[in-house]
Design an enzyme around this catalytic site. Structure first.
Site, PDB file in Angstrom:
ATOM      1  N   ARG A  91       0.873  -1.369  -0.050  1.00 22.55           N
ATOM      2  CA  ARG A  91       0.059  -0.068   0.072  1.00 22.55           C
ATOM      3  C   ARG A  91       0.843   1.276  -0.107  1.00 22.55           C
ATOM      4  NH1 ARG A  91      -2.220   1.158   4.788  1.00 22.55           N
ATOM      5  NH2 ARG A  91      -2.807  -0.797   5.199  1.00 22.55           N
ATOM      6  N   ASP A 105      -5.796  19.433 -14.914  1.00 21.38           N
ATOM      7  CA  ASP A 105      -5.862  18.030 -15.267  1.00 21.38           C
ATOM      8  C   ASP A 105      -5.406  18.117 -16.655  1.00 21.38           C
ATOM      9  OD1 ASP A 105      -7.057  15.723 -16.679  1.00 21.38           O
ATOM     10  OD2 ASP A 105      -8.886  15.833 -15.261  1.00 21.38           O
ATOM     11  N   LYS A 155      -6.441   6.910 -20.183  1.00 17.37           N
ATOM     12  CA  LYS A 155      -6.638   7.443 -21.544  1.00 17.37           C
ATOM     13  C   LYS A 155      -5.313   7.346 -22.156  1.00 17.37           C
ATOM     14  CE  LYS A 155     -10.453   8.369 -19.393  1.00 17.37           C
ATOM     15  NZ  LYS A 155     -10.844   9.429 -18.844  1.00 17.37           N
TER      16      LYS A 155
HETATM   17  C1  LIG Z   1     -11.610   9.855 -17.686  1.00 16.15           C
HETATM   18  C2  LIG Z   1     -11.050  11.402 -17.080  1.00 16.15           C
HETATM   19  C3  LIG Z   1     -10.769  11.262 -15.482  1.00 16.15           C
HETATM   20  C4  LIG Z   1     -11.317  10.256 -14.704  1.00 16.15           C
HETATM   21  O1  LIG Z   1     -10.332   9.184 -15.067  1.00 16.15           O
HETATM   22  P1  LIG Z   1     -10.807   7.692 -14.419  1.00 16.15           P
HETATM   23  O2  LIG Z   1      -9.450   7.112 -14.864  1.00 16.15           O
HETATM   24  O3  LIG Z   1     -11.877   7.271 -15.734  1.00 16.15           O
HETATM   25  O4  LIG Z   1     -11.242   7.566 -12.905  1.00 16.15           O
HETATM   26  C5  LIG Z   1     -10.599  12.760 -15.230  1.00 16.15           C
HETATM   27  N1  LIG Z   1     -10.440  13.565 -16.106  1.00 16.15           N
HETATM   28  C6  LIG Z   1     -10.370  13.648 -17.433  1.00 16.15           C
HETATM   29  C7  LIG Z   1     -10.146  14.716 -18.279  1.00 16.15           C
HETATM   30  C8  LIG Z   1     -10.783  12.502 -17.768  1.00 16.15           C
HETATM   31  O5  LIG Z   1     -11.091  12.308 -19.127  1.00 16.15           O
END
Ligand SMILES: *Cc1c(COP(=O)(O)O)cnc(C)c1O
Length: 387
Positions: free
Chosen positions: A50, A173, A198
């Site tokens: 962890r 982000d 992604k």
């Molecule tokens: C998909 C996504 C998230 C969340 O990520 P997960 O891996 O699906 O939890 C956050 N920010 C953006 C811009 C995303 O495209």
């Protein structure tokens, strides 16, 4: 450091682990929960997975290098990473957040963070005067650029200046562009977030999330949080992301090439009323993006004449698949209203410009001829229907 990004996706500057791992070229999956100690008050540096796991740590080092951070933390999903970032704040704190964001982030802020006593101002950071929203209790600015799904481009340097002036954290982000095209820490951000699900993973086969920072202080807090809350990425999933990242550069380049072609093609279609792709010169954020990124990415959003048009497209696609998510080798088409942004209240959705005739395309790395052929077939059926 000296090496170029494509190389950094594959090799760390110092690979001292390589010898220890019998020269394995593919980093081993340390599938272990715990670690034996050589003696009392002695440690191999690893105590319990962890807290730390060598496979996860290897991945974290690679991601930190790609974003020019000092440290990175790998979580079980992008949302787990964002949830951890929100743990930096306490009841009574106020955050300025972009109004167009990934639907899951909006849901987290509205349904979890607000309950925990954090308040939010939702601001169109790409066009509003963000400074006027700063309060005495404001602690951070949280943005995506380009935003999901409306592709609004915010000037990261400008946000960093405001953050600095009022001693706020700037959180970006960076999922949509990946570190291959944009490095927010270099532009003054304090924390970079990724949904590793992604582009970093790139194959639609695993979930992951990252927080990256240059600050020792923030880094220490994240290390404490990952240990305490247990949202760290599993060893096997860490390995899958490590493997995906190796081809990040190739995938991003090809996907972007395809996206430019598709954006141009969509503009010629009578059923399409608007194509939103920052790589198009008419996009409001085109010039800013040229200054702060090395590319425009492979995400594009388009508006159709009607909901019926949108539904027909979703029904007729075959090679392109109707699915949530983005950033993988496969081209996916998404209907934000009922998928990624279903939990976003209607008034916010409409204010952001997401209608029932909005579609989002995550362009993959297939041969462009096949993608265009598919689109021609699907849009052809649309016109036949009209008559
Ligand atoms: C998909 C996504 C998230 C969340 O990520 P997960 O891996 O699906 O939890 C956050 N920010 C953006 C811009 C995303 O495209």
């Amino acid at each position: 450091m000296g090496r170029e990004i494509e190389t950094k996706c594959i090799h760390l500057e110092s690979e001292e682990d390589c010898i220890k791992n019998y020269g394995a070229i593919s980093y081993p999956i340390y599938q272990t929960a715990t670690y034996a100690h050589p003696g009392v008050e002695q440690s191999t540096g690893y105590d319990y997975s962890r807290l730390q796991n060598p496979t996860r740590e290897h991945l974290e080092k690679i991601i930190a290098t790609l974003e020019n951070g000092n440290d990175a933390f790998a979580f079980s999903s992008g949302m787990a990473a964002i949830t951890m970032a929100m743990e930096l704040f306490k009841p009574g704190d106020h955050l300025i957040v972009d109004s167009d964001l990934y639907g899951g982030s909006i849901r987290l802020f509205r349904n979890v963070s607000e309950k925990n006593g954090i308040t939010f101002s939702r601001v169109d950071c790409y066009k509003e005067d963000v400074e006027t929203y700063v309060q005495d209790n404001t602690k951070a600015i949280y943005i995506e650029t380009p935003t999901n799904p409306m592709m609004n481009v915010t000037d990261i340097r400008k946000m960093a200046e405001i953050a600095k002036k009022y001693k706020l954290l700037l959180i970006v982000d960076n999922t949509f562009l990946s570190p291959y095209f944009q490095n927010p820490l270099e532009l003054g951000a304090d924390i970079v977030i990724h949904s590793g699900t992604k582009y970093l993973g790139g194959h639609n086969d695993t979930l992951a999330g990252f927080l990256v920072t240059k600050s020792e202080e923030i880094s220490e807090r994240f290390r404490f949080l990952i240990k305490t809350t247990g949202a760290g990425l599993a060893p096997f999933d860490s390995w899958l992301i490590l493997r995906g990242v190796k081809t990040l550069g190739l995938r991003m380049e090809r996907a972007q090439e395809n996206a430019i072609e598709i954006a141009k093609w969509l503009k010629t279609q009578p059923a399409v009323t608007k194509v939103i792709y920052p790589g198009l010169e008419e996009h409001l954020g085109h010039e800013i993006m040229k200054k702060q990124a090395r590319g425009f990415g492979a995400m594009l959003t388009f508006q159709l004449r009607s909901k019926e048009d949108a539904f027909t497209i979703l029904e007729k696609v075959r090679l392109i698949q109707y699915a949530e998510s983005l950033g993988g080798v496969e081209t996916l088409i998404t209907y934000p209203t009922t998928q990624t942004h279903a939990d976003v209240p209607e008034e916010i959705r409409i204010k952001n410009g997401i209608t029932d005739a909005t579609l989002r395309l995550s362009v993959g790395i297939e041969n462009i001829k096949d993608l265009l052929e598919e689109l021609e077939r699907v849009f052809g059926e649309l016109e036949e229907k009209e008559w």
